[in-house]
Design a protein around this motif. Sequence first.
Motif, PDB file in Angstrom:
ATOM      1  N   HIS A 151       0.537  -1.255   0.217  1.00 37.89           N
ATOM      2  CA  HIS A 151       0.452  -0.318   0.217  1.00 37.89           C
ATOM      3  C   HIS A 151       1.005   1.349  -0.322  1.00 37.89           C
ATOM      4  O   HIS A 151       0.649   1.922  -0.968  1.00 37.89           O
ATOM      5  CB  HIS A 151      -1.369   0.107   1.120  1.00 37.89           C
ATOM      6  CG  HIS A 151      -1.211   1.020   1.269  1.00 37.89           C
ATOM      7  ND1 HIS A 151      -2.850   1.187   1.038  1.00 37.89           N
ATOM      8  CD2 HIS A 151      -1.485   2.627   2.305  1.00 37.89           C
ATOM      9  CE1 HIS A 151      -3.170   2.628   0.992  1.00 37.89           C
ATOM     10  NE2 HIS A 151      -2.209   3.473   2.168  1.00 37.89           N
ATOM     11  N   ILE A 155     -14.966   9.439   0.653  1.00 42.58           N
ATOM     12  CA  ILE A 155     -14.072   9.213   0.977  1.00 42.58           C
ATOM     13  C   ILE A 155     -12.910  10.703   1.698  1.00 42.58           C
ATOM     14  O   ILE A 155     -12.228  10.549   2.412  1.00 42.58           O
ATOM     15  CB  ILE A 155     -12.475   8.758   0.092  1.00 42.58           C
ATOM     16  CG1 ILE A 155     -12.962   7.003   0.314  1.00 42.58           C
ATOM     17  CG2 ILE A 155     -11.005   8.436   1.392  1.00 42.58           C
ATOM     18  CD1 ILE A 155     -13.521   5.989   0.959  1.00 42.58           C
ATOM     19  N   ALA A 176     -15.170  -1.277   4.446  1.00 42.86           N
ATOM     20  CA  ALA A 176     -13.916  -2.309   4.279  1.00 42.86           C
ATOM     21  C   ALA A 176     -14.970  -3.386   2.536  1.00 42.86           C
ATOM     22  O   ALA A 176     -15.114  -2.961   1.920  1.00 42.86           O
ATOM     23  CB  ALA A 176     -13.554  -3.033   4.887  1.00 42.86           C
ATOM     24  N   VAL A 206     -15.837  -0.247   0.692  1.00 40.17           N
ATOM     25  CA  VAL A 206     -14.905   0.304  -0.779  1.00 40.17           C
ATOM     26  C   VAL A 206     -14.424  -0.891  -1.428  1.00 40.17           C
ATOM     27  O   VAL A 206     -13.923  -0.526  -2.933  1.00 40.17           O
ATOM     28  CB  VAL A 206     -13.301   0.194   0.203  1.00 40.17           C
ATOM     29  CG1 VAL A 206     -11.986   0.791  -0.984  1.00 40.17           C
ATOM     30  CG2 VAL A 206     -13.437   1.874   1.270  1.00 40.17           C
ATOM     31  N   ASN A 207     -14.138  -2.425  -1.055  1.00 40.49           N
ATOM     32  CA  ASN A 207     -14.410  -3.636  -1.897  1.00 40.49           C
ATOM     33  C   ASN A 207     -15.054  -2.987  -3.021  1.00 40.49           C
ATOM     34  O   ASN A 207     -14.770  -3.372  -3.661  1.00 40.49           O
ATOM     35  CB  ASN A 207     -14.214  -4.756  -0.987  1.00 40.49           C
ATOM     36  CG  ASN A 207     -12.632  -5.203  -0.409  1.00 40.49           C
ATOM     37  OD1 ASN A 207     -11.851  -4.495  -0.689  1.00 40.49           O
ATOM     38  ND2 ASN A 207     -12.894  -5.516   0.388  1.00 40.49           N
ATOM     39  N   TRP A 263     -16.594  -0.838  -4.156  1.00 36.54           N
ATOM     40  CA  TRP A 263     -16.272   0.430  -5.460  1.00 36.54           C
ATOM     41  C   TRP A 263     -15.120  -0.568  -5.971  1.00 36.54           C
ATOM     42  O   TRP A 263     -14.752  -0.010  -7.340  1.00 36.54           O
ATOM     43  CB  TRP A 263     -15.670   1.174  -3.882  1.00 36.54           C
ATOM     44  CG  TRP A 263     -16.727   2.311  -3.735  1.00 36.54           C
ATOM     45  CD1 TRP A 263     -18.372   2.173  -3.930  1.00 36.54           C
ATOM     46  CD2 TRP A 263     -16.740   3.122  -2.574  1.00 36.54           C
ATOM     47  NE1 TRP A 263     -18.804   3.029  -4.083  1.00 36.54           N
ATOM     48  CE2 TRP A 263     -18.569   3.571  -2.481  1.00 36.54           C
ATOM     49  CE3 TRP A 263     -15.895   3.435  -2.049  1.00 36.54           C
ATOM     50  CZ2 TRP A 263     -18.466   4.254  -1.572  1.00 36.54           C
ATOM     51  CZ3 TRP A 263     -16.502   4.575  -0.988  1.00 36.54           C
ATOM     52  CH2 TRP A 263     -17.789   4.359  -0.593  1.00 36.54           C
ATOM     53  N   ASP A 280      -6.197  -1.552  -0.883  1.00 38.15           N
ATOM     54  CA  ASP A 280      -6.692  -2.485   0.579  1.00 38.15           C
ATOM     55  C   ASP A 280      -7.391  -1.414   1.323  1.00 38.15           C
ATOM     56  O   ASP A 280      -7.188  -0.310   2.178  1.00 38.15           O
ATOM     57  CB  ASP A 280      -5.098  -3.076   1.077  1.00 38.15           C
ATOM     58  CG  ASP A 280      -5.714  -3.570   2.291  1.00 38.15           C
ATOM     59  OD1 ASP A 280      -5.081  -4.777   2.911  1.00 38.15           O
ATOM     60  OD2 ASP A 280      -6.611  -3.369   3.425  1.00 38.15           O
ATOM     61  N   PRO A 281      -8.593  -1.806   2.247  1.00 40.85           N
ATOM     62  CA  PRO A 281      -9.811  -0.896   2.689  1.00 40.85           C
ATOM     63  C   PRO A 281      -9.300  -0.624   3.944  1.00 40.85           C
ATOM     64  O   PRO A 281      -8.855   0.427   4.282  1.00 40.85           O
ATOM     65  CB  PRO A 281     -10.588  -1.564   2.749  1.00 40.85           C
ATOM     66  CG  PRO A 281     -10.526  -2.642   1.826  1.00 40.85           C
ATOM     67  CD  PRO A 281      -9.757  -2.898   1.285  1.00 40.85           C
ATOM     68  N   TYR A 282      -8.471  -1.643   4.949  1.00 44.85           N
ATOM     69  CA  TYR A 282      -7.799  -1.166   5.468  1.00 44.85           C
ATOM     70  C   TYR A 282      -6.447  -0.210   5.857  1.00 44.85           C
ATOM     71  O   TYR A 282      -6.377   0.503   6.557  1.00 44.85           O
ATOM     72  CB  TYR A 282      -7.275  -2.727   6.403  1.00 44.85           C
ATOM     73  CG  TYR A 282      -8.420  -3.240   6.723  1.00 44.85           C
ATOM     74  CD1 TYR A 282      -8.893  -3.346   7.948  1.00 44.85           C
ATOM     75  CD2 TYR A 282      -8.637  -4.641   5.346  1.00 44.85           C
ATOM     76  CE1 TYR A 282     -10.067  -4.000   7.732  1.00 44.85           C
ATOM     77  CE2 TYR A 282      -9.905  -5.529   5.614  1.00 44.85           C
ATOM     78  CZ  TYR A 282     -11.325  -4.896   6.637  1.00 44.85           C
ATOM     79  OH  TYR A 282     -11.620  -5.617   7.342  1.00 44.85           O
ATOM     80  N   LEU A 332      -6.008   1.629   3.459  1.00 45.18           N
ATOM     81  CA  LEU A 332      -6.649   3.037   2.785  1.00 45.18           C
ATOM     82  C   LEU A 332      -6.582   4.213   4.314  1.00 45.18           C
ATOM     83  O   LEU A 332      -6.578   4.999   4.480  1.00 45.18           O
ATOM     84  CB  LEU A 332      -8.091   2.940   2.457  1.00 45.18           C
ATOM     85  CG  LEU A 332      -8.181   4.578   2.169  1.00 45.18           C
ATOM     86  CD1 LEU A 332      -7.083   5.035   0.678  1.00 45.18           C
ATOM     87  CD2 LEU A 332      -9.587   4.002   0.905  1.00 45.18           C
ATOM     88  N   VAL A 333      -7.309   3.701   5.268  1.00 45.77           N
ATOM     89  CA  VAL A 333      -7.725   3.565   6.268  1.00 45.77           C
ATOM     90  C   VAL A 333      -6.682   4.152   7.281  1.00 45.77           C
ATOM     91  O   VAL A 333      -7.111   5.240   7.838  1.00 45.77           O
ATOM     92  CB  VAL A 333      -9.539   3.135   7.243  1.00 45.77           C
ATOM     93  CG1 VAL A 333      -9.353   3.125   8.913  1.00 45.77           C
ATOM     94  CG2 VAL A 333     -10.340   2.951   6.215  1.00 45.77           C
TER      95      VAL A 333
END
Lengths: 200, 200, 200, 200
Positions: A189, B87, B135, B138-139, B141, B151-153, B155-156
């Motif tokens: 990431h 976001i 997540a 986002v996944n 999307w 990776d949503p996590y 990203l957060v």
Amino acid sequence: MPKTKTRIQKKNEATILAAGLEVFSQYGFRGSTLDMIAEVAGLSKPNLLYYFPSKDAIYKTLLAQLLENWMKPVYAIDAGGDPVAEILKYAKLKLRMSQDFPRESRLFANEIIQGAPQIGEVLHGELRRAIVDLAVVVNGWVATGRVRPVDPYHLVFSIWSLTQHYADFDVQVRAVMGGTDPMIGAEQHLEDMLRQLLTV
Amino acid sequence: MPKTKTRIQKKNEATILAAGLEVFSQYGFRGSTLDMIAEVAGLSKPNLLYYFPSKDAIYKTLLAQLLENWMKPVYAIDAGGDPVAEILKYAKLKLRMSQDFPRESRLFANEIIQGAPQIGEVLHGELRRAIVDLAVVVNGWVATGRVRPVDPYHLVFSIWSLTQHYADFDVQVRAVMGGTDPMIGAEQHLEDMLRQLLTV
Amino acid sequence: MPKTKTRIQKKNEATILAAGLEVFSQYGFRGSTLDMIAEVAGLSKPNLLYYFPSKDAIYKTLLAQLLENWMKPVYAIDAGGDPVAEILKYAKLKLRMSQDFPRESRLFANEIIQGAPQIGEVLHGELRRAIVDLAVVVNGWVATGRVRPVDPYHLVFSIWSLTQHYADFDVQVRAVMGGTDPMIGAEQHLEDMLRQLLTV
Amino acid sequence: MPKTKTRIQKKNEATILAAGLEVFSQYGFRGSTLDMIAEVAGLSKPNLLYYFPSKDAIYKTLLAQLLENWMKPVYAIDAGGDPVAEILKYAKLKLRMSQDFPRESRLFANEIIQGAPQIGEVLHGELRRAIVDLAVVVNGWVATGRVRPVDPYHLVFSIWSLTQHYADFDVQVRAVMGGTDPMIGAEQHLEDMLRQLLTV
DNA sequence: TATGAATGAGGATTCATTCAT
DNA sequence: AATGAATGAATCCTCATTCAT
């Protein structure tokens, strides 16, 4: 007569510093006690103070050591190298340091959150100079169109904050991710983010 | 009969919580003393304990209040809205909270760094659930190609770490930037970074 | 390696326990302060807590020691001996203990009056068992006509209450008797009373 | 203007004294707090101090009331009556008082064990006089052969100690006796003991 | 009469540091 | 080089009492 340290002296000082790091990084300076450190070090409390004059001295020694290692990576950035590669190299190095030395990271975080009473000068001096120099390099890259226009300072903050987050907020990261190992996706990431941000 | 709080009671409790926030956020739980809090609150130490049963109670009350506000923004994300816009909205909200409530942010940071002894459960419970839900969104999307694969996590974590960095590491940020106001470029950079990362 | 106690350690622990007994026996647990005990012991307050972890620990140690000595005499009663002689032996032993260890007696009295928060279990356990056993013996003597019919439990209470009265209510005893030494007639009376009660 | 107490005043004073008795008898003077008493009384702490000037005052008032009732039975002994019957009457009265007013008994016990700081004078004065007078009567009975030769003082102590034992050491008595009600055999035993001791 | 608010004087316990050996 | 012993200065908390209403 120059004070040459005996083997035992070196060993005990190292043991104490390791214990101090363990404890200070978790509870902060005021939240830590010599008893805790002595316990972790496996030494008696007075013996701690035989090697270090005070609790404060242990803490300051740790911070000094830490800063040294903390600064190194910045200097390794090669102004003549490939911009994105250089930034990525730096970022990944930082990330690996967070993985390998999370306690150092937390110690540092604690110190900064509390207003950097001990290392305030270093921040305004050496650290600032290093980042200002780096900013000149990055701005040069931006000016010559080798990277997308980006604010060097906030770029650095992005790298610092995210990499250290994995160490400092480890509990939260693990809580949120459940059983998944945070480090697996982290580097991926980080690289993706920086490439997108920097690549023209 | 429900115990209705007096005006004085409300005022003093608020005063104490404000003072507690001020002190705890800087020195952590163990590094803070009732004396400090009493000093800041302009009340006598026993009077503090007239309103709150213990130092611990003040701290826990603060954390509880904090968590409530801390969780809100996540729930404001609209799965049906424009991905990047949603976001960004969330990230900017977080940034503004760091600006407006830096002490809350530091209080939270202190708690997490020390292993989240008080709020560990919330992290594993409500927070985790909220992020897991996010997540999924986002996944979705990502799967429908509305945002780049991320990776949503992580990203957060990027959003959390960077926005909170401005509050928690304020001293360092200001030291590095010299006189420049960090906040001027912060939002700009945050938006740029996320747009680059997310826009297909 | 078994922690062998230093000479100083033994001495100071003994000193503290003696001081604790002195103070606790007069003022009860809550009425006693570490300051008082430290004063009597001739030690500093923190030094007290160097040897015992808490005020409570001093008190509990005293009670434990006390109970041991308190129970012994019961076990010395010989079921095969002469009934009246055995009971008398026990009663006189108890009386002498009250004379020689009045503070222990008062410590015990204080604990019981306050509901035996610390030693309640011992009372229901070991003490009860010992007295139940004794009751069997006495009932045997009664059944075989070797002593007058008496309730073993109330017999025991008579002995306990009277002997301890001289220690616990010392002030009152002396006030009532004026200058006369209470102990002169005490044993005589005790023996007379028990002989009359028991002899067939 | 003569302070005539209103109905509410009388009621509250009584309530406070009852609560004070409850608490003081269990925890002693120093072990009791106004909070506890206020709680039991169902009144606010400042309200307690509206009716009594201090914690001390509540305690002293209780002791004064107590002493009054405590002395009465002695005066009821009739020098002209049947010796054994008179003594028995007195002893049984005492026993019944212990049954009916165990808290008063414990309050008294606490005070005496702690050296009778409040009622020392009464002990040396009124109480002593009463018992000395009683001793004269008993000695008369002994001299005229109407009772067995006994020491009047120790006789009194026997009665006091045993009867009060059931109240003051209630926990121990019940622990030792298991489920059996102590009071069932108590009077029987008391009477038997005294008859044997006194009857010629 | 009643009580919410406030506090000075403790009181138990902790802790960095010193001392003696 | 090491540690048992000791302590002054906090530090959290309690509590009888006072104040204001």
